[in-house]
Design an enzyme around this catalytic site. Structure first.
Site, PDB file in Angstrom:
ATOM      1  N   SER A 226      82.094 -32.330  41.614  1.00 36.40           N
ATOM      2  CA  SER A 226      82.079 -33.279  40.651  1.00 36.40           C
ATOM      3  C   SER A 226      80.759 -33.391  39.551  1.00 36.40           C
ATOM      4  O   SER A 226      80.948 -34.183  38.728  1.00 36.40           O
ATOM      5  CB  SER A 226      82.173 -34.937  41.281  1.00 36.40           C
ATOM      6  OG  SER A 226      80.793 -34.898  42.351  1.00 36.40           O
TER       7      SER A 226
ATOM      8  N   LYS B 274      80.138 -44.332  43.491  1.00 38.59           N
ATOM      9  CA  LYS B 274      79.332 -43.870  42.505  1.00 38.59           C
ATOM     10  C   LYS B 274      79.116 -44.616  41.256  1.00 38.59           C
ATOM     11  O   LYS B 274      77.940 -44.938  40.935  1.00 38.59           O
ATOM     12  CB  LYS B 274      80.143 -42.596  41.781  1.00 38.59           C
ATOM     13  CG  LYS B 274      80.269 -41.272  42.713  1.00 38.59           C
ATOM     14  CD  LYS B 274      81.051 -40.178  42.148  1.00 38.59           C
ATOM     15  CE  LYS B 274      81.149 -38.956  43.060  1.00 38.59           C
ATOM     16  NZ  LYS B 274      81.855 -37.978  42.534  1.00 38.59           N
TER      17      LYS B 274
END
Length: 803
Positions: free
Chosen positions: A680, A723
């Protein structure tokens, strides 16, 4: 091939563990170490002998020359056989004593220089006398030690050489390796025979004492058997005299219980047979005790006893809301089940699996479900269970047999429809005794558990009305067939706001009461709780938060008792730091200014999310590419993909081939002691590389996440909620994430989304335009590249989707 010069041999060495090979002795050895196998193969290939010398310490796996005895035996390999497990079985025959002079450097195995040790000649009369004494003593030793076959006496009697006689007998004695090595190191046959005579005398003395002990134990056992026989006779006499038989009354009581208990037809027939069998047995026999225990278990189980359920949805919802904050998906699923149960008469119990990190409330939620359903609650822990019999029970043929954990828990619940918690279902293991997870397949299958078979009961037991709830920290250790039978509900880590609400509503009142401060005026303010959450805990759940709150309360209690004038106490952020010291943890925060080559990424961890900074440095060099920061294989591959993408589109950024080829690029992810992995950070690395090459700063208030392909496509990622919450906590204002993750934004609290600008992208060019400190795209994308890669065009469309 051995080389002989001045009686010095150069041959391989085989280090031995816990064994000594003597001359004239044939012995099979099992060899597993790579160096040892190489030495054997070299000796076989070159048709040479091999030195056999014992290690000083048997536990040493990789011995050095200093770890091996200097005196050994020269042996020849009779037979060598490779086994399926990679080890080697070799048949060795000892020939002569040798002394190791020197170790020759060799990486594959030990190679040594050695010389033969010739035996000294002794006077015939003295040697003959010693040999006769040794043979006589050995005959006595064999009579006492049954492990040595009598044929060995005939073999020893035929030996005429003194040295061979000593070596043959010492190999048969039960001695320590050190003692055998000392015998091997004695070159003089006479001295060796004297040493052997002393060793055998000591062993004979020990064996004679052992024989006495065995005789004494045998007499004691005969006495015990005699007492048992007399006791049995006494009981028979008492019975003939007509003494009261409590045993018969007990059987009558069992028959009454059987009539009153609503057992299944199969179970009832089984218990009747066992009672009939018990009547014909002696009450003092071991078998009667086994049958009695079995009947007790059958009559104690709740066969058709069910607790009355109240399926009032509104009341159940109030209970769930009062006990737990958040966890909306779990509560919704439980309320759905209760609604269906109120409409359907024979609804099969659901099998839920609550998966989440430690401390998020999985076990306490199961208790609340039982409370909301007005059912009894039972829990068994499966952590460390590795025997199938712990689930299904042991057969009655075994001494001390018992039912499995499932039946034991049902007896404890005293009802046939409890809420049954299978705690830590992911911590089970497997060994030679069976696989407990396979035994659970029947328990957790609604189609099969109506006829659950326990090895001890030997009849079917109905578990279909039981509501099973399993808990686990991760799914990857749960076998696929078992996972397929459960409805998985994920409990993610709590957000900061959720932790604050849980602490305010549940934890603070709990710890104040637990620490005796309920009658004191203590005020733990919001700033104190948030300071504890941010600076003193780093977890997905709230266990550490509860511990830190208890720590604060203990210190407050001490201050109140130390200073009688203090009547109340206010705990704020400053007070927390005074009481607990400096903060234990720090969370990622944005930089103070825009930096070249430094980009804010976002990472998911088991305890929530965090900001992940990616740094890139470009220096003159030869086109080398370096990645550091303890990155996993997936993250390294992501970095390579990012670099390849930037190189392929270098002309768009105004860079030619020579510029890239003459620059060394170093990607570093700080906090190198922490392992990092995952794809990611792909777009984060691309942004840092482009910024470092073009010398354009990256905006400090932008954070991003997304996987990148070689074509510049931005692929979806996981853990977006954690996140984004971490980025919001760190002061980020703009979030860039893959367009395909738009569906995950509904899980983000509206309060947090309202304070952020979310940009959804599907190509890296959109990321660069919104991240680099430029006013218009033309500042980054050059229309006329200075050379190479003709025809490459930007994918930037001039607009992106924002939230």
């Amino acid at each position: 091939m051995s080389q002989k010069k001045d009686a010095v041999l150069k041959i391989p060495l085989l280090p031995l563990r816990d064994v000594i090979v003597f001359p004239h002795m044939m012995m099979p050895l099992f060899v597993g170490r790579e160096k040892s196998i190489n030495a054997l193969e070299d000796a076989m290939n070159k048709k040479t002998d091999i030195v056999l010398s014992a290690q000083i310490e048997a536990k040493t796996n990789n011995p050095e020359p200093r770890d091996i005895y200097e005196i050994g035996t020269l042996g020849s390999i009779i037979q060598l056989l490779r086994l399926p497990d990679g080890t080697v079985k070799v048949l060795i025959e000892g020939k002569k004593r040798v002394k190791i002079k020197n170790f020759i450097p060799n990486e594959n195995y030990f190679m040594v220089e050695c010389e033969e040790l010739p035996e000294k000649q002794e006077s015939k009369v003295e040697t003959e006398a010693l040999m006769r004494s040794v043979k006589t003593t050995f005959e006595t030793y064999v009579k006492l030690n049954k492990r040595i076959p009598p044929e060995m006496l005939m073999s020893v009697a035929s030996i005429e050489q003194a040295g061979r006689l000593a070596d043959t007998i010492v190999a048969q004695l039960n001695l320590k390796v050190e003692d055998k090595q000392k015998a091997l190191e004695l070159i003089d046959p006479g001295k060796r025979l004297e040493k052997l005579l002393a060793l055998m005398s000591g062993e004979i003395e020990i064996l004679q004492v052992e024989k006495k002990i065995r005789s004494r134990v045998k007499k004691q056992m005969e006495k015990s058997q005699k007492e048992y026989y007399l006791n049995e006779q006494m009981q028979a006499i008492q019975k003939e005299l007509g003494e009261k038989d409590d045993f018969q009354q007990e059987i009558v009581e069992l028959e009454k219980q059987l009539k009153a208990k609503p057992l299944s037809k199969e179970a009832s027939e089984k218990v009747k047979k066992e009672i009939k069998k018990l009547k014909m047995m002696s009450p003092m026999s071991a078998e009667a005790t086994v049958v009695r225990n079995y009947i007790d278990w059958m009559l104690c189980l709740p066969w058709a006893t069910y607790s009355t359920e109240k399926t009032e949805i509104i009341e159940a919802e109030k209970i769930l809301e009062a006990d737990h904050f958040g966890l909306e998906k779990v509560k919704e699923r439980i309320l759905e089940y209760l609604a269906v149960q109120s409409l359907v008469e024979h609804q099969k119990g659901p099998i839920l699996c609550l998966v989440g990190p430690p401390g998020v409330g999985k076990t306490s939620l199961a208790k609340s479900i039982a409370k909301a359903m007005h059912r009894n609650f039972i829990r068994i822990s499966l952590g460390g269970v590795r025997d199938e019999a712990e689930i299904r029970g042991h057969r009655r043929t075994y001494i001390g047999a018992m039912p499995g954990k499932v039946i034991q828990a049902m007896k404890k619940a005293d009802t046939g429809n409890p809420v049954f918690l299978l705690d830590e279902i992911d911590k089970m293991s497997t060994d030679f005794r069976g696989d407990p997870s396979s035994a659970l397949l029947e328990v957790l299958d609604p189609e099969q558990n109506v006829n659950f078979g326990d090895h001890y009961l030997e009849v079917d037991y109905d578990l279909s009305k039981t509501t099973f709830i399993a808990t686990a920290n991760s799914l990857h250790t749960i076998p696929r067939p078992l996972l397929d039978r459960m409805e998985v509900i994920s409990l993610e880590g709590y957000t900061e706001e959720e932790k604050y609400q849980i602490a305010k509503k549940y934890l603070v009142p709990k710890v104040i009461e637990a620490n005796g401060l309920i009658h004191r005026k203590i005020d733990i303010q919001e700033s104190a709780i948030r300071t504890l959450i941010r600076g003193y805990t780093k977890e997905a759940g709230v266990r550490s938060l509860e511990r830190e709150l208890s720590n604060v309360c203990r210190k407050v209690a001490r201050r109140l008792l130390s200073n009688k004038k203090l009547k109340n106490f206010v705990v704020n952020a400053k007070t927390v730091k005074d009481l607990l010291g400096g903060e234990k943890f720090k969370h990622g925060k944005i930089e103070t200014k825009n930096e070249i080559g430094l980009t804010n990424g976002m990472a998911w961890t088991e305890v929530g999310g965090d900001l992940l900074v990616v740094e890139v440095s470009v220096v003159p060099g030869k086109g080398k590419f370096l990645v550091t920061g303890q990155l996993g294989d997936v993250m390294k591959e992501s970095a390579s993909a990012a670099m390849s993408y930037v190189r392929s589109r270098a002309p768009l950024f105004g860079m030619d081939k020579e510029y890239i080829q003459n620059a060394d690029i170093h990607i570093h992810v700080p906090e190198g002691a922490i392992p990092k992995d995952g794809p990611s950070a792909g777009i984060t690395m691309v942004t840092s590389i482009v910024s470092a090459l073009t010398r354009i700063p990256v905006r400090k208030d932008v954070a991003m996440t997304g996987e990148v392909t070689l074509r510049g496509r931005v692929l979806p990622i996981g853990g977006l909620k954690e996140k984004i919450l971490a980025a919001h906590r760190g002061g980020i204002k703009t979030i860039i994430c893959p367009k395909e993750n738009e569906k995950d934004l509904k899980d983000i609290p509206k309060k947090v989304l309202g304070q952020l600008r979310i940009i959804l992208v599907d190509h890296v060019d959109q990321v660069l335009v919104n991240t680099l400190d430029i006013k218009k795209p033309e500042e980054l994308f050059k229309v006329k590249p200075r050379g190479g890669f003709d025809g490459v065009k930007p994918h930037y469309t001039g607009h992106v989707q924002t939230h």
